[in-house]
Design a protein around this motif. Structure first.
Motif, PDB file in Angstrom:
ATOM      1  N   LEU A  89     -27.808  35.877 -11.032  1.00 52.33           N
ATOM      2  CA  LEU A  89     -27.282  34.588 -10.595  1.00 52.33           C
ATOM      3  C   LEU A  89     -25.960  34.357 -11.314  1.00 52.33           C
ATOM      4  CD1 LEU A  89     -30.420  32.239 -10.657  1.00 52.33           C
ATOM      5  CD2 LEU A  89     -29.542  33.609  -8.767  1.00 52.33           C
ATOM      6  N   SER A  90     -24.929  33.909 -10.570  1.00 44.99           N
ATOM      7  CA  SER A  90     -23.635  33.671 -11.199  1.00 44.99           C
ATOM      8  C   SER A  90     -22.746  32.866 -10.277  1.00 44.99           C
ATOM      9  CB  SER A  90     -22.950  35.003 -11.537  1.00 44.99           C
ATOM     10  OG  SER A  90     -21.690  34.785 -12.135  1.00 44.99           O
ATOM     11  N   THR A  91     -22.124  31.834 -10.829  1.00 48.65           N
ATOM     12  CA  THR A  91     -21.144  31.066 -10.070  1.00 48.65           C
ATOM     13  C   THR A  91     -19.801  31.786 -10.116  1.00 48.65           C
ATOM     14  OG1 THR A  91     -20.336  29.769 -11.946  1.00 48.65           O
ATOM     15  CG2 THR A  91     -22.288  28.942 -10.779  1.00 48.65           C
ATOM     16  N   PRO A  92     -18.898  31.483  -9.219  1.00 48.85           N
ATOM     17  CA  PRO A  92     -17.528  31.969  -9.374  1.00 48.85           C
ATOM     18  C   PRO A  92     -16.868  31.253 -10.547  1.00 48.85           C
ATOM     19  CG  PRO A  92     -17.687  30.459  -7.520  1.00 48.85           C
ATOM     20  CD  PRO A  92     -19.092  30.699  -7.984  1.00 48.85           C
ATOM     21  N   ALA A  93     -15.700  31.712 -10.941  1.00 46.64           N
ATOM     22  CA  ALA A  93     -14.962  31.085 -12.042  1.00 46.64           C
ATOM     23  C   ALA A  93     -14.589  29.654 -11.662  1.00 46.64           C
ATOM     24  CB  ALA A  93     -13.714  31.890 -12.362  1.00 46.64           C
ATOM     25  N   ILE A  94     -14.832  28.734 -12.597  1.00 41.23           N
ATOM     26  CA  ILE A  94     -14.569  27.309 -12.360  1.00 41.23           C
ATOM     27  C   ILE A  94     -13.547  26.828 -13.374  1.00 41.23           C
ATOM     28  CG2 ILE A  94     -15.587  25.001 -12.322  1.00 41.23           C
ATOM     29  CD1 ILE A  94     -18.264  26.291 -11.616  1.00 41.23           C
ATOM     30  N   ASN A  95     -12.462  26.247 -12.895  1.00 42.70           N
ATOM     31  CA  ASN A  95     -11.438  25.697 -13.788  1.00 42.70           C
ATOM     32  C   ASN A  95     -11.873  24.312 -14.253  1.00 42.70           C
ATOM     33  OD1 ASN A  95      -9.559  27.870 -13.709  1.00 42.70           O
ATOM     34  ND2 ASN A  95      -8.988  27.236 -11.631  1.00 42.70           N
TER      35      ASN A  95
END
Length: 465
Positions: free
Chosen positions: A306-312
């Motif tokens: 499980l992993s989100t994309p990069a979030i600024n």
């Protein structure tokens, strides 16, 4: 006149020596005379001893204060010097007056097997093992309410600072300065060697709960616990001297954490109700995007299913609730936690994690202590050293994690975990876990499928002192 027993005895010996020396040459009459002399000397010694006892009693009576007499000035004896005492608490604990020192350490060795669908192209499947934790340090008190703790840990091929702080305790208050746990979760704050399963709830890892450098205060009453603090970054990131956004000079985040726990007791059951809130501003760390991700239910796999994309993100706001109880052999616990990742000029994605568990000891007389806002260590009532079996605990846990919100897709997890923990003696445990995890929107695909299930079997041997 004062008599001394050793004086009388010496005189008796001196008188008797000439007669004894010539005893072989005595006639029958001389021997009879000698025996009479010895009897007379014996009677004289007995009279002298009686007079000495009487004299001592008279002196004691005269020196004893009466109700009407003035107090006698007595010179106080010098206080006794403190002596060093040694107690055994998994390792020696040395105490000298109000100061103490105890060696602390931890060894955890894991062996695991990960079963995934054949079309999952990832090297983490199959057998793996690792030295999960190797920790060494010490803790103690300095006197005057001050104490300390220092621990380093070898984990993930690096040496990290763990609990490293100075404390001041006065009554129900405890002040802590240094690298310490924030007040984020019951499961996170409960020690990994006293937990009911091998790995903590998925949200504690996905949301990056960790120790950070800070100043905290705690009030601990009989039925209420209040904790709060101000924190920056972890000690390890602050000692990073490299340049750039990952360097120590760039780690200027600041966070506020608070937790309240109510601990009523109903009959024989100890209950626990808690809530926490956390605010964090990344400051210059905003230039480094964050990701929320999670391993399968084994730490020896570095793959994040499980992993989100990069979030600024510029910061985080999160809060959670806790409920737990313990009565005899039975215990239960559950938590829910929401994290909102703050972004500038964009909507803030919110993620959620939760777990619920029930536990039961198969061995008579054993229980899971619940006090001071955490679950504590189980001391087997019938250890193998006394001919018993030790403590055996069975736990069933459901673990949920949702990293999806709108356009941010990190996947969801439904995990079903069974754990069997055997503690043959205090400070030593063997932990066996089985977990089945159902993924949706997984970051690692099974061919073209993002929805599938995996299984894990894990064993751990752990020594903690």
């Amino acid at each position: 006149m004062t008599y001394r027993p050793w004086t009388v005895a010496s005189a008796l010996v001196i008188v008797a020596m000439p007669s004894i020396a010539s005893a072989q040459a005595l006639t029958a009459q001389e021997a009879a005379d000698l025996r009479a002399q010895l009897s007379a000397l014996k009677a004289q010694v007995e009279r002298l001893e009686a007079r000495l006892d009487s004299t001592q009693q008279q002196v004691a009576t005269q020196l004893a204060p009466s109700a009407t007499s003035a107090p006698v000035n007595v010179v106080a004896a010098a206080p006794a010097k403190p002596t060093t005492t040694i107690k055994w608490k998994g390792s020696p604990q040395f105490s000298l007056g109000s100061a103490s020192f105890k060696v602390k350490g931890r060894i955890q060795y894991d062996a695991s097997y990960l079963s995934v669908p054949k079309d999952v192209a990832d090297l983490s499947k199959g057998y793996s093992n690792e030295l999960r934790r190797l920790r060494l340090g010490g803790e103690g008190t300095l006197g005057g309410g001050f104490g300390y703790k220092l621990e380093t840990e070898l984990s993930d091929n690096s040496i990290d600072l763990v609990d490293t702080f100075i404390t001041y305790e006065r009554g129900k208050w405890l002040i802590t300065l240094g690298n310490q746990n924030e007040f984020q979760s019951l499961d996170e704050l409960t020690g990994d060697t006293t937990g009911s399963v091998m790995e903590r709830a998925a949200f504690t890892d996905a949301f990056a709960f960790e120790r950070r450098l800070g100043l905290s205060a705690q009030y601990r009453g009989k039925a209420v616990l209040v904790q709060g603090g101000i924190f920056s970054d972890s000690a390890d990131s602050l000692t990073n001297s490299s340049d750039g956004v990952t360097g120590g000079d760039e780690n200027n985040s600041i966070g506020l954490d608070g937790r309240i726990v109510v601990m009523p007791k109903v009959g024989d059951m100890q209950l626990h109700f808690g809530g926490s809130y956390h605010w964090r501003d990344f400051n210059r760390l905003a230039a480094a995007p964050v990701r929320y991700r999670q391993r399968p239910y084994i730490h020896s796999s570095n793959s994040r299913f499980l992993s989100t994309p990069a979030i600024n993100a510029t910061g985080e706001r999160h809060y959670g609730f806790e409920v737990a109880g313990s009565q005899g052999r039975f215990s239960f616990a559950g938590e829910g936690h929401w994290l909102r990742s703050v972004r500038s000029g964009l909507s803030d994605p919110q993620f959620f994690g939760a777990y619920a568990e029930v536990g039961y000891f198969l061995t008579k007389g054993d229980s899971r202590p619940l006090a001071d806002g955490i679950f504590g260590r189980t001391d087997p009532k019938n250890p193998v050293t006394a001919g018993g079996l030790g403590a055996v605990q069975l736990t069933l846990r459901y673990d949920y994690l949702d990293l999806n919100d709108g356009a941010i897709v990190g996947g969801t997890q439904n995990a079903y975990i069974a754990a069997l923990v055997w503690a043959p003696i205090n400070y030593l445990r063997f932990n066996m876990n089985y977990a089945h995890l159902d993924y949706a929107d997984a970051a690692i695909l099974a061919d073209t499928r993002a929805d599938y299930g995996i299984d894990t079997v894990s064993l751990r041997a752990e020594l903690d002192f």
